[in-house]
Design an enzyme around this catalytic site. Structure first.
Site, mmCIF file in Angstrom:
data_model
loop_
_atom_site.group_PDB
_atom_site.id
_atom_site.type_symbol
_atom_site.label_atom_id
_atom_site.label_comp_id
_atom_site.label_asym_id
_atom_site.label_seq_id
_atom_site.Cartn_x
_atom_site.Cartn_y
_atom_site.Cartn_z
ATOM 1 N N LYS A 1 -12.915 -4.213 3.765
ATOM 2 C CA LYS A 1 -12.821 -5.179 4.864
ATOM 3 C C LYS A 1 -14.019 -5.020 5.813
ATOM 4 C CE LYS A 1 -7.822 -5.340 4.287
ATOM 5 N NZ LYS A 1 -6.475 -4.895 4.655
ATOM 6 N N GLN B 1 -3.870 -1.047 9.177
ATOM 7 C CA GLN B 1 -3.614 -1.022 7.726
ATOM 8 C C GLN B 1 -2.215 -0.473 7.450
ATOM 9 O OE1 GLN B 1 -5.642 -2.372 5.453
ATOM 10 N NE2 GLN B 1 -4.326 -1.807 3.747
ATOM 11 N N ASP C 1 -3.795 -10.347 10.971
ATOM 12 C CA ASP C 1 -2.943 -10.152 9.793
ATOM 13 C C ASP C 1 -1.736 -11.075 9.823
ATOM 14 O OD1 ASP C 1 -3.522 -8.412 7.691
ATOM 15 O OD2 ASP C 1 -3.247 -6.640 8.966
HETATM 16 N N1 GUN Z 1 -1.464 -3.396 3.166
HETATM 17 C C1 GUN Z 1 -1.442 -4.148 2.031
HETATM 18 N N2 GUN Z 1 -1.852 -5.407 2.295
HETATM 19 C C2 GUN Z 1 -2.169 -5.443 3.610
HETATM 20 C C3 GUN Z 1 -2.666 -6.471 4.460
HETATM 21 O O1 GUN Z 1 -2.890 -7.631 4.066
HETATM 22 N N3 GUN Z 1 -2.871 -6.099 5.750
HETATM 23 C C4 GUN Z 1 -2.599 -4.844 6.212
HETATM 24 N N4 GUN Z 1 -2.814 -4.586 7.495
HETATM 25 N N5 GUN Z 1 -2.133 -3.883 5.455
HETATM 26 C C5 GUN Z 1 -1.927 -4.176 4.152
#
Ligand code: GUN
Length: 294
Positions: free
Chosen positions: A54, A98, A121
């Protein structure tokens, strides 16, 4: 019949290119670069890989990223204190915590501490609540389900009136995916571990979204001929014929299902690249909310 293979990598590249161009316009208009803060708690190896991808995507599109890594035993106050600092920092337009968090932390409370306007998110309970309600709109939609919707749109699927089946009911994918499909006027069935006659229910799907995390669970004879199949699963399985001794597969038995479906996403190269592309798009949107358009 062999299915159309939906090229998620190519669609994600188009989205990223568009986002990069919009970022360049913002900067040319004298606006600050959009900024994404990532918060990683603990040492989950997959989470580390996702967070660094990311950050890399931000750099490629001309955005700032601010990485924060807290230890596995970080307290609730430490995590939420960091989120509050990021809420107040004008350089930060989007905040991504995350998931999963270590089990001693209250995930909902952490997600609720993120400013709605920085919730790229789309996991804040108010954004999810708005997604679930008629006539209301969230500020942000979770990235993986949004990426699936963009892929369906790009290949020209008209969802209205279709039978859509979502396999899995997670907060991150299954549930928001089902909500998006309802908003697109599909008739939606959500399947889970207690569903009776799972193959029979899956066979009713014109559009199938598989997001259960069970390697190659969906077999060829579960799928209606001509159905559109979106495979969100990313599972590593042993494969002695592969140089690494293992390889990635989805929740769908690709080799069987591609002979039956009308269109299918591969793993890797399907949904995966779309998630990050949509995060970049959401971060751009957050920057425009904060600083205005170019
Ligand atoms: N863990 C797995 N997929 C995601 C996501 O799209 N965002 C976040 N913050 N954590 C994740």
């Amino acid at each position: 019949m062999t299915a159309q293979i939906i090229d998620g990598k190519m669609i994600a590249e188009q989205v990223r290119k568009e986002v990069g161009e919009e970022v360049a316009k913002l900067v040319a208009a004298g606006k600050p670069k959009p900024g994404l803060a990532t918060v990683l708690v603990g040492e989950n190896p997959a989470s580390k890989v996702y967070v660094s991808s990311k950050q890399k995507a931000c750099a490629e599109l001309g955005m700032e990223s601010f990485g924060f890594h807290l230890s596995e035993d970080a307290t609730q106050d430490e995590v939420e204190g960091l989120v509050r600092e990021l809420n107040a920092d004008p350089r930060v337009n989007g905040i991504l915590v995350q998931l999963p968090l270590p089990s001693h932390l209250d995930e909902e409370s952490v997600l609720r501490s993120i400013s709605l306007e920085k919730d790229v998110d789309g996991f804040h309970p108010i954004n999810i609540g708005r997604l679930a309600q008629k006539g209301r709109d969230p500020l942000f939609v979770p990235c993986t389900p949004l990426g699936c919707m963009v892929m369906l749109e790009k290949i020209g699927v008209k969802l209205e009136g279709t039978n859509a089946v979502v396999l899995g009911r997670s907060n991150i994918v299954g549930m928001p995916m089902a909500l998006l499909l309802v908003r697109a006027n599909a008739t939606v069935t959500i399947c889970h571990s207690r569903t009776k006659d799972l193959p029979g229910v899956v066979r009713s799907a014109d559009v199938l979204i598989a997001a259960v995390g069970r390697p190659r669970m969906v077999r060829g004879d579960w799928v209606k001929p001509g159905a559109v199949v979106i495979d969100v699963g990313i599972n590593r399985i042993d494969d002695p014929t592969h140089p690494k001794g293992s390889r990635l597969v989805g929740d769908v038995y690709f080799e069987e299902v591609k002979e039956v479906a009308g269109a299918i996403t591969p793993v890797p190269g399907g949904v995966g690249p779309m998630t990050i592309a949509m995060l970049m798009k959401n971060t751009l949107h957050a920057a425009i909310l904060a600083n205005g358009p170019a």
